[in-house]
Design a protein around this motif. Sequence first.
Motif, mmCIF file in Angstrom:
data_model
loop_
_atom_site.group_PDB
_atom_site.id
_atom_site.type_symbol
_atom_site.label_atom_id
_atom_site.label_comp_id
_atom_site.label_asym_id
_atom_site.label_seq_id
_atom_site.Cartn_x
_atom_site.Cartn_y
_atom_site.Cartn_z
ATOM 1 N N GLU A 45 0.821 -1.200 0.000
ATOM 2 C CA GLU A 45 0.000 0.000 0.000
ATOM 3 C C GLU A 45 0.862 1.260 0.000
ATOM 4 O O GLU A 45 0.521 2.259 -0.635
ATOM 5 N N LEU A 46 1.979 1.231 0.704
ATOM 6 C CA LEU A 46 2.882 2.392 0.710
ATOM 7 C C LEU A 46 3.435 2.640 -0.685
ATOM 8 O O LEU A 46 3.482 3.794 -1.144
ATOM 9 N N ARG A 47 3.852 1.569 -1.363
ATOM 10 C CA ARG A 47 4.386 1.745 -2.720
ATOM 11 C C ARG A 47 3.298 2.215 -3.683
ATOM 12 O O ARG A 47 3.569 3.021 -4.607
ATOM 13 N N GLN A 48 2.086 1.758 -3.497
ATOM 14 C CA GLN A 48 0.990 2.231 -4.346
ATOM 15 C C GLN A 48 0.726 3.719 -4.125
ATOM 16 O O GLN A 48 0.492 4.471 -5.079
ATOM 17 N N ALA A 49 0.775 4.155 -2.884
ATOM 18 C CA ALA A 49 0.576 5.569 -2.591
ATOM 19 C C ALA A 49 1.705 6.409 -3.175
ATOM 20 O O ALA A 49 1.481 7.506 -3.714
ATOM 21 N N GLU A 50 2.939 5.903 -3.088
ATOM 22 C CA GLU A 50 4.071 6.628 -3.681
ATOM 23 C C GLU A 50 3.928 6.714 -5.199
ATOM 24 O O GLU A 50 4.198 7.753 -5.807
ATOM 25 N N ALA A 51 3.484 5.619 -5.800
ATOM 26 C CA ALA A 51 3.323 5.607 -7.260
ATOM 27 C C ALA A 51 2.264 6.607 -7.694
ATOM 28 O O ALA A 51 2.441 7.330 -8.693
ATOM 29 N N GLU A 52 1.153 6.675 -6.972
ATOM 30 C CA GLU A 52 0.103 7.627 -7.328
ATOM 31 C C GLU A 52 0.566 9.062 -7.131
ATOM 32 O O GLU A 52 0.230 9.956 -7.926
ATOM 33 N N TYR A 53 1.333 9.295 -6.091
ATOM 34 C CA TYR A 53 1.851 10.646 -5.847
ATOM 35 C C TYR A 53 2.754 11.090 -6.988
ATOM 36 O O TYR A 53 2.606 12.196 -7.518
ATOM 37 N N HIS A 54 3.675 10.238 -7.385
ATOM 38 C CA HIS A 54 4.609 10.614 -8.462
ATOM 39 C C HIS A 54 3.917 10.655 -9.828
ATOM 40 O O HIS A 54 4.322 11.451 -10.699
ATOM 41 N N ALA A 55 2.887 9.833 -10.007
ATOM 42 C CA ALA A 55 2.149 9.874 -11.273
ATOM 43 C C ALA A 55 1.458 11.221 -11.453
ATOM 44 O O ALA A 55 1.394 11.770 -12.566
ATOM 45 N N THR A 56 0.933 11.758 -10.371
ATOM 46 C CA THR A 56 0.320 13.092 -10.435
ATOM 47 C C THR A 56 1.384 14.175 -10.540
ATOM 48 O O THR A 56 1.227 15.147 -11.285
ATOM 49 N N GLN A 57 2.472 14.005 -9.814
ATOM 50 C CA GLN A 57 3.543 15.006 -9.798
ATOM 51 C C GLN A 57 4.155 15.207 -11.181
ATOM 52 O O GLN A 57 4.451 16.338 -11.582
ATOM 53 N N GLN A 58 4.298 14.124 -11.943
ATOM 54 C CA GLN A 58 4.950 14.253 -13.250
ATOM 55 C C GLN A 58 4.060 14.959 -14.282
ATOM 56 O O GLN A 58 4.546 15.423 -15.309
ATOM 57 N N GLN A 59 2.752 15.059 -14.028
ATOM 58 C CA GLN A 59 1.881 15.755 -14.966
ATOM 59 C C GLN A 59 1.977 17.270 -14.848
ATOM 60 O O GLN A 59 1.668 17.992 -15.803
ATOM 61 N N ILE A 60 2.418 17.759 -13.705
ATOM 62 C CA ILE A 60 2.474 19.199 -13.485
ATOM 63 C C ILE A 60 3.489 19.881 -14.394
ATOM 64 O O ILE A 60 3.167 20.906 -15.023
ATOM 65 N N PRO A 61 4.729 19.383 -14.535
ATOM 66 C CA PRO A 61 5.656 20.043 -15.470
ATOM 67 C C PRO A 61 5.163 20.055 -16.915
ATOM 68 O O PRO A 61 5.456 20.988 -17.666
ATOM 69 N N VAL A 62 4.403 19.031 -17.289
ATOM 70 C CA VAL A 62 3.854 18.992 -18.656
ATOM 71 C C VAL A 62 2.904 20.162 -18.880
ATOM 72 O O VAL A 62 2.958 20.859 -19.904
ATOM 73 N N VAL A 63 2.024 20.397 -17.916
ATOM 74 C CA VAL A 63 1.073 21.504 -18.026
ATOM 75 C C VAL A 63 1.802 22.838 -17.940
ATOM 76 O O VAL A 63 1.461 23.797 -18.658
ATOM 77 N N GLU A 64 2.801 22.939 -17.079
ATOM 78 C CA GLU A 64 3.574 24.185 -16.962
ATOM 79 C C GLU A 64 4.289 24.510 -18.278
ATOM 80 O O GLU A 64 4.366 25.676 -18.679
ATOM 81 N N THR A 65 4.792 23.479 -18.952
ATOM 82 C CA THR A 65 5.413 23.692 -20.267
ATOM 83 C C THR A 65 4.393 24.179 -21.281
ATOM 84 O O THR A 65 4.648 25.098 -22.066
ATOM 85 N N ALA A 66 3.208 23.562 -21.273
ATOM 86 C CA ALA A 66 2.151 24.000 -22.190
ATOM 87 C C ALA A 66 1.731 25.437 -21.897
ATOM 88 O O ALA A 66 1.459 26.208 -22.830
ATOM 89 N N LEU A 67 1.696 25.823 -20.622
ATOM 90 C CA LEU A 67 1.372 27.201 -20.263
ATOM 91 C C LEU A 67 2.403 28.175 -20.818
ATOM 92 O O LEU A 67 2.049 29.233 -21.368
ATOM 93 N N ALA A 68 3.664 27.848 -20.679
ATOM 94 C CA ALA A 68 4.708 28.735 -21.193
ATOM 95 C C ALA A 68 4.617 28.876 -22.705
ATOM 96 O O ALA A 68 4.736 29.983 -23.259
ATOM 97 N N ARG A 69 4.372 27.780 -23.387
ATOM 98 C CA ARG A 69 4.262 27.838 -24.846
ATOM 99 C C ARG A 69 3.028 28.627 -25.271
ATOM 100 O O ARG A 69 3.061 29.367 -26.259
#
Length: 458
Positions: free
Chosen positions: A215-239
Amino acid sequence: MRNCLFRTVAAVALAVGLAGCVPSIPAPPDTSAVAAPESWRTKFTGGAIADGEWWQAFGDPTLVALVEQARENNADIAIALARVQEARAQERASRALLLPALNASIPASHGRSLTALGTAVETTVAQPQFQASYELDLFGRNRAQIDAAAANALASDAARQATVLSVTSATATGYVTLLALDERLRVLRETLTSREAALRIARSRADAGYTSDLELRQAEAEYHATQQQIPVVETALARQENALSLLTGNTPGDIMRGGRFAALRHPAVPALVPSELTGRRPDIVQAEYALAATDARLRAAQRQFLPQVQLSATVGEIIGSSLRDNVDFWSIGGSVLAPIFAGGRLRGQFDAAVAQRDQAAFAYQRAVLRAFREVEDQLAVITRLDDQEKALSGQRDAVASSLRHATNRYRVGYSTYLEQVDAQRALLSVDLALIQLRNDRLTALIALYQAVGGSPRP
């Protein structure tokens, strides 16, 4: 007097004879004709007058300011305006064909020579003169060239209006998309905060031995899965900000926001019958004037088979050091230039002009058909997005309720963490889909206003 009358009669007879050799102008192809449908294929309710500054209907002052800035400073609009000025200058130049040409010259010379008696003399001679020439436009060839230039100028202005409308639509769409990206980023950050809280709970439960490391690893995976989407959106905002800066004539930089995405109002669907579309769309108007220009050039090519009548006059004075008195001189004349044999050049030019006219006729047909299709496409999108949003909102309510139940069950130990993870994933997916759907609806409305002709004039 008889000779003059004879020459006049001969010129008239020659013109009449050549007129029989002039090719007739064929009608445009029947297949290029296009008629407006009686009504739109897609039925819709409501409607607004598609006039004025339609971008103000979104209720965002920053959007209005960006559109006005783009219409004022955009490079594409400036280029289109310069092309209009060029076309108008060419039109003014063509009008000179109906006016006489006036020229003045003062040839002069100084030389040394021998007389018949072998005496060296130096002489200075000046011959100022004034010349005038004029072509009688008996058959309208010059007038047709002027008509073509005038139609080209009007087509260039219509192209400028189409560019203004396109830049306006692109700016409004870019700003709406920018706010949608802001909303997407906000949802991701809120989700990341909840993922972080869930990760802390999972870590504390694992440290206390209440759950396994799974369960701890699943929670870590979900946290990082959401975290990695933020730079993608920030890049799209800059463009997106860079694209808006270019549209407004600025170097890349930050774009101010006037409000949140949810605060944007939804303009009403513009009410317009199909028969009104051809007079509103600047690209159709441009194609219509382009067709008129080819018609005029075709008439000019036809008139090339007829005689050209030129009149000329010269008056001047000879001033010389060897003359006791100055000598005045003058001449008046005229000429008739009639084509007899040109090796097929005139016929080839005429046939080429016919083909150009036919191309312009089909280009006009294409512009009209494309306009009808673009309006129908956007109406189809808008009318179906309402139903899609209702279904997606219902799904969001169900998923949110499912997440609450899964969270409560997990906290009391009735279910595994996997149920809560699945519900969290579903809710994030639906929230992002709702943002995208609302963005699609707003951009479809913008595209519809552009498709119906909007308000292109700045």
